[in-house]
Design an enzyme around this catalytic site. Structure first.
Site, PDB file in Angstrom:
ATOM      1  N   LYS A   1       0.259   3.348  -2.978  1.00 33.04           N
ATOM      2  CA  LYS A   1      -0.921   4.222  -3.125  1.00 33.04           C
ATOM      3  C   LYS A   1      -0.531   5.708  -3.128  1.00 33.04           C
ATOM      4  O   LYS A   1      -1.247   6.542  -3.668  1.00 33.04           O
ATOM      5  CB  LYS A   1      -1.916   3.944  -1.987  1.00 33.04           C
ATOM      6  CG  LYS A   1      -2.514   2.531  -2.040  1.00 33.04           C
ATOM      7  CD  LYS A   1      -3.313   2.208  -0.775  1.00 33.04           C
ATOM      8  CE  LYS A   1      -3.880   0.800  -0.774  1.00 33.04           C
ATOM      9  NZ  LYS A   1      -4.527   0.435   0.499  1.00 33.04           N
TER      10      LYS A   1
ATOM     11  N   TYR B   1      -4.318  -2.906  -9.842  1.00 35.29           N
ATOM     12  CA  TYR B   1      -4.006  -2.560  -8.440  1.00 35.29           C
ATOM     13  C   TYR B   1      -3.092  -3.624  -7.796  1.00 35.29           C
ATOM     14  O   TYR B   1      -2.132  -3.283  -7.093  1.00 35.29           O
ATOM     15  CB  TYR B   1      -5.334  -2.408  -7.682  1.00 35.29           C
ATOM     16  CG  TYR B   1      -5.217  -2.371  -6.193  1.00 35.29           C
ATOM     17  CD1 TYR B   1      -4.840  -1.200  -5.527  1.00 35.29           C
ATOM     18  CD2 TYR B   1      -5.483  -3.507  -5.428  1.00 35.29           C
ATOM     19  CE1 TYR B   1      -4.736  -1.169  -4.144  1.00 35.29           C
ATOM     20  CE2 TYR B   1      -5.389  -3.484  -4.049  1.00 35.29           C
ATOM     21  CZ  TYR B   1      -5.012  -2.320  -3.409  1.00 35.29           C
ATOM     22  OH  TYR B   1      -4.904  -2.295  -2.035  1.00 35.29           O
TER      23      TYR B   1
ATOM     24  N   TYR C   1      -4.533   3.739   8.118  1.00 36.19           N
ATOM     25  CA  TYR C   1      -5.873   3.158   8.342  1.00 36.19           C
ATOM     26  C   TYR C   1      -6.407   3.562   9.713  1.00 36.19           C
ATOM     27  O   TYR C   1      -6.292   4.720  10.111  1.00 36.19           O
ATOM     28  CB  TYR C   1      -5.837   1.628   8.173  1.00 36.19           C
ATOM     29  CG  TYR C   1      -5.125   1.199   6.921  1.00 36.19           C
ATOM     30  CD1 TYR C   1      -5.614   1.589   5.675  1.00 36.19           C
ATOM     31  CD2 TYR C   1      -3.973   0.430   6.952  1.00 36.19           C
ATOM     32  CE1 TYR C   1      -4.979   1.212   4.503  1.00 36.19           C
ATOM     33  CE2 TYR C   1      -3.324   0.045   5.787  1.00 36.19           C
ATOM     34  CZ  TYR C   1      -3.837   0.446   4.574  1.00 36.19           C
ATOM     35  OH  TYR C   1      -3.203   0.083   3.429  1.00 36.19           O
TER      36      TYR C   1
ATOM     37  N   SER D   1       0.795  -1.240   0.000  1.00 34.16           N
ATOM     38  CA  SER D   1       0.000   0.000   0.000  1.00 34.16           C
ATOM     39  C   SER D   1       0.821   1.281   0.000  1.00 34.16           C
ATOM     40  O   SER D   1       0.251   2.362  -0.191  1.00 34.16           O
ATOM     41  CB  SER D   1      -0.950   0.021   1.193  1.00 34.16           C
ATOM     42  OG  SER D   1      -2.026  -0.820   0.910  1.00 34.16           O
TER      43      SER D   1
ATOM     44  N   VAL E   1       1.204  -3.608   3.873  1.00 37.94           N
ATOM     45  CA  VAL E   1       1.193  -4.887   4.593  1.00 37.94           C
ATOM     46  C   VAL E   1       2.461  -5.719   4.361  1.00 37.94           C
ATOM     47  O   VAL E   1       2.641  -6.753   4.989  1.00 37.94           O
ATOM     48  CB  VAL E   1      -0.059  -5.760   4.299  1.00 37.94           C
ATOM     49  CG1 VAL E   1      -1.306  -5.161   4.881  1.00 37.94           C
ATOM     50  CG2 VAL E   1      -0.208  -6.054   2.828  1.00 37.94           C
TER      51      VAL E   1
HETATM   52  N1  GLU Z   1      -2.392  -5.286  -1.680  1.00 36.05           N
HETATM   53  C1  GLU Z   1      -2.882  -5.153  -0.337  1.00 36.05           C
HETATM   54  C2  GLU Z   1      -4.385  -5.337  -0.282  1.00 36.05           C
HETATM   55  O1  GLU Z   1      -5.058  -4.801  -1.102  1.00 36.05           O
HETATM   56  C3  GLU Z   1      -2.480  -3.826   0.211  1.00 36.05           C
HETATM   57  C4  GLU Z   1      -2.927  -3.552   1.627  1.00 36.05           C
HETATM   58  C5  GLU Z   1      -1.870  -2.844   2.434  1.00 36.05           C
HETATM   59  O2  GLU Z   1      -0.713  -2.857   2.085  1.00 36.05           O
HETATM   60  O3  GLU Z   1      -2.221  -2.257   3.464  1.00 36.05           O
HETATM   61  O4  GLU Z   1      -4.905  -6.014   0.541  1.00 36.05           O
END
Ligand code: GLU
Length: 306
Positions: free
Chosen positions: A66, A190, A241, A63, A259
């Site tokens: 992003k 994505y 988050y 993430s 993650v």
């Molecule tokens: N590719 C992961 C998902 O969509 C990213 C989530 C993250 O890194 O927090 O679940």
């Protein structure tokens, strides 16, 4: 103590801690990563890059990507993007579908999964996934001034095979008219974006375009100064988050976690910091990565709050 000595000390302290959190297992490829890895890198405006730990080992940025897709989307769509995604902290887990139903398919912010899917969908419109991923890769490579950054196909495929939850989010947004491409196409793009891998050294260098500051001509200028400020604001309020408030309280700097255990942290006008420790806390953010940047912020006095 010099900055290098501080980083070495933090790396030693982290290695000695027995509880390193839990490695993400819902993407099988990530479950194989050794939780003992730790790396931290700091890129300074004068061109110096300092590191400690496994700073030459690549990891899955997940993430953290992003931040880069948001930068591309803001460049391409400007404020129109905000018709499709909000700018408020969610207070819910990264992959929650709850709020999406209440808010008619408009995700709370661009960093929760639903919001990031909307951002990727927006930059995908009218393009092939290959083109969009190429553009994203080139953006990151030029930000880092390093072409040796790539997408790990195994990780992308591993997430595609277990991507039901993200597909559900995409389908839900499609049902509300907030998706322009087929859910599988947006999710596939994505998943590949999330499978970008690099070292903390490369990530810290790639993050320099967000350091801002008028007197720092050595930093890459890839987006406008107002976009730099806005992305930093979103990283601070939404980058972790439902752990975003805690990260702001403990570290006092904008950050975006993934993650894979990586975090990109920006000390505005001062430094771009990348940390990696694969074990996560209950909110899906790197447990020791957070602690390490908390200690770095304490030692350096870097904070946006004075
Ligand atoms: N590719 C992961 C998902 O969509 C990213 C989530 C993250 O890194 O927090 O679940």
């Amino acid at each position: 103590m010099s900055l290098q000595q501080t980083l070495d000390q933090i790396a030693r302290q982290m290695a000695a801690l027995p509880d390193k959190g839990t490695v993400a297992s819902y993407i099988p490829e990530l479950a194989n990563v050794d939780p003992e890895h730790f790396a931290i890198s700091v890129a300074l405006p004068d061109g110096q890059i300092l590191s400690a730990g496994d700073a030459e080992t690549r990891f899955s940025i997940q993430s953290v990507s992003k931040v880069f897709s948001l930068a591309l989307a803001l460049g391409r769509l400007g404020d129109q993007l905000w018709q499709r995604v909000g700018r408020e902290p969610s207070g819910l887990p990264f992959n929650s579908i709850l709020q999406l139903e209440h808010e008619q398919g408009i995700p709370r912010n661009p960093f929760i999964n639903a919001g990031a899917l909307a951002v990727t969908d927006a930059i995908l419109e009218g393009h092939q996934p290959r083109e969009v991923l190429g553009e994203l890769l080139r953006f990151i490579q030029s930000a880092a001034e390093d072409s040796d950054i790539r997408i790990n196909e195994h990780v992308a495929r591993s997430e595609t095979a277990h991507g039901d939850r993200n597909l559900a989010l995409a389908h839900f947004m499609a049902a509300h008219g907030n998706l322009r491409n087929a859910p599988a196409l947006t999710c596939g793009t994505y998943f590949h974006q999330c499978a970008l891998e690099m070292t903390t050294r490369q990530l810290a260098l790639a993050g320099r375009f967000l350091v801002g500051g008028p007197n720092l001509p050595t930093l890459p200028r890839l987006i406008s100064a107002s976009s730099v400020r806005r992305i930093n604001a979103l990283m601070l309020t939404c980058g972790h988050y439902d752990g975003s408030g805690d990260f702001a309280y403990r570290v006092g700097l904008p950050g975006k976690s993934g993650v894979g255990g990586g975090i990109l942290v920006i000390a505005p006008g001062r430094a771009s910091i990348a940390v990696w420790s694969p074990g996560l806390n209950a909110q899906g953010n790197s447990q020791l990565g957070t602690l390490a940047v908390e200690r770095l912020a304490q030692k350096t006095g870097w904070s946006i709050f004075g």
